[in-house]
Design a protein around this motif. Sequence first.
Motif, mmCIF file in Angstrom:
data_model
loop_
_atom_site.group_PDB
_atom_site.id
_atom_site.type_symbol
_atom_site.label_atom_id
_atom_site.label_comp_id
_atom_site.label_asym_id
_atom_site.label_seq_id
_atom_site.Cartn_x
_atom_site.Cartn_y
_atom_site.Cartn_z
ATOM 1 N N ASP A 21 0.650 -1.197 -0.006
ATOM 2 C CA ASP A 21 0.210 -0.140 0.021
ATOM 3 C C ASP A 21 0.726 1.349 -0.075
ATOM 4 O O ASP A 21 0.602 2.186 -0.780
ATOM 5 N N ALA B 297 -5.836 -4.034 -4.601
ATOM 6 C CA ALA B 297 -5.612 -2.663 -5.170
ATOM 7 C C ALA B 297 -7.113 -2.010 -5.072
ATOM 8 O O ALA B 297 -7.072 -0.807 -4.618
ATOM 9 N N LEU C 231 1.975 1.560 -3.605
ATOM 10 C CA LEU C 231 1.151 2.107 -4.748
ATOM 11 C C LEU C 231 0.452 3.428 -4.351
ATOM 12 O O LEU C 231 0.538 4.008 -5.307
#
Lengths: 330, 258
Positions: free
Chosen positions: B22, B79, B25
């Motif tokens: 995370d 995601a 991303l």
Amino acid sequence: MYTQALNTAETDDRGLEDAAKAAQFQARIDAEERIEPNDWMPAAYRKTLTRQISQHAHSEIVGMLPEGNWITRAPSLRRKAALLAKVQDECGHGLYLYAAAETLGTSREELVDAMLAGKAKYSSIFNYPTLTWADIGTIGWLVDGAAIMNQIPLCRCSYGPYARAMIRVCKEESFHQRQGYEIMLTLCHGSDEQKAMAQDALNRWWWPVLMMFGPPDATSQHSDTSSKWKIKRFSNDELRQKFVDATVPQAQYLGLTIPDPGMVQDADGHWRYSEIDWTEFKQVLAGNGPCNRDRMAARRKAHDEGVWVRDAAAAYAAKRAQRRTAQAAE
Amino acid sequence: MPVANIQVSETPLVLYALRRADDALILGHRLSEWCGHAPMLEEDMALSNIALDLIGQARELYTYAAKAEGKDNDEDKLAYLRDVRQYRNLLLVEQPNGDFAQTLVRQFFYSAFADLYWRAMMASRDAALAAIAAKSEKESAYHLRHASEWIIRLGDGTAESHARAQAAIDHLWAFTGEMFAVDEGERALIHADIAIDPASLRGRWLTTLSGVVSEATLELPQTDWMQQGGRSGRHSEHLGHLLSELQSMQRTFPGQTW
């Protein structure tokens, strides 16, 4: 600075542009020799190329905006990475092209300023909006496909730095084109909703893409001298026809319909398209396309908001140089 | 039937990988927002490049997490189908880009940590994590160099760039403490030599920061108060907006292949 060091001929051209030099220059072109930055060239050749290469560079940079519009919304991580890498490639193309234009004696800053002032053009295609994900596939498939058709002959352009930049650009564009087609293929193999999205994108982009090749030969202003100088090797209409002939079977394979009910295949196998609406083309060129104002506003905003950063970098570089000089003097 | 949000069985190992995925991303996404809008073309290139590295790291870590979980989740489900409360990234990386100084200070704080972190993680007993670390370390080293050079340029550039850089440091400092925090689950992974103790990196992280910041004629804040919560899904208001954009296609057209 690279540009200034190479180009001392700019002011000399007027005095030296005599018939003998011009004839010698044309003989080199006819013999398929490459013209290099330090070679003598007619002022008009320099001007034409500076205009064409810088317009090409501006197109790459403005072209980052419609596709960049989908980077943050790409539907999978693989698509996100591929799109970001693609838009980054376009930026790289802009950089090589500005560098190629600089070898003719005009700095990148001047070229960019002309674009931001609305004095220099960029490809009209980037004044259309990207509304759905299918537009990203369509741009790769058709816009990059059309760009390749235009640019492959430029790899043999008489001006060396432009020709060499085009070789690399074409390789990357061809990768982008396949990537775009693959997005379309996935959509066309997907749900009815996805297929409709693909067809809708094709409907919106088809005619603007045909306009990318420029006005019909009968009305084109630049073609004659550009052909003589081997900057342009095929006419607008020839390239447009090549593109249409290559694209129709690709659309058929996707199961999509070209939005031209009047299109027919002639006895020689060429797909004959209907009349193009040149009024729309002229309107977009005149600044009245759907996104002209947005595109220019976005580029001006990036430029204006970046002033303090560029000033800081310049100030720091100057300080560092000064410190080095002071150290050397001690 | 496609579901709105997936459920993830957050074992300590899954959660560990998810948190780092995370981070990568969200930071990669933030940097990608600059593409086409940077102060100079060279920075459009550089920021996109760093974003691509981070998105690549995220994909490897999500794939690792999905495998460790052993259900039918994958990188895209992780995601695109978790809501803001299920995201586990540091608060630092979700902070908006702000001006160029804020983006670069955020990157500098993170990369100075990531560079040390991935280098240490190359010794993980988990071969897959060690391999991800080896690749990420090379990338982070370049990210840190890029950010450090900019901190120095901005700090020692003009009065305006100095003020903006200092304001960014002061603003983002409170989000750095979270990088060094460890919970019970992570503690167990550290004992098993699968993870490393981030607290052990703090001294060297501060040394890196101090060196660059002082060369830049800037200062690190004296305050100790640190914001926390990202690791357990208590985020700033900014993340929800980022996710609504990031996930819009998957949310609008559930269950389709792109």
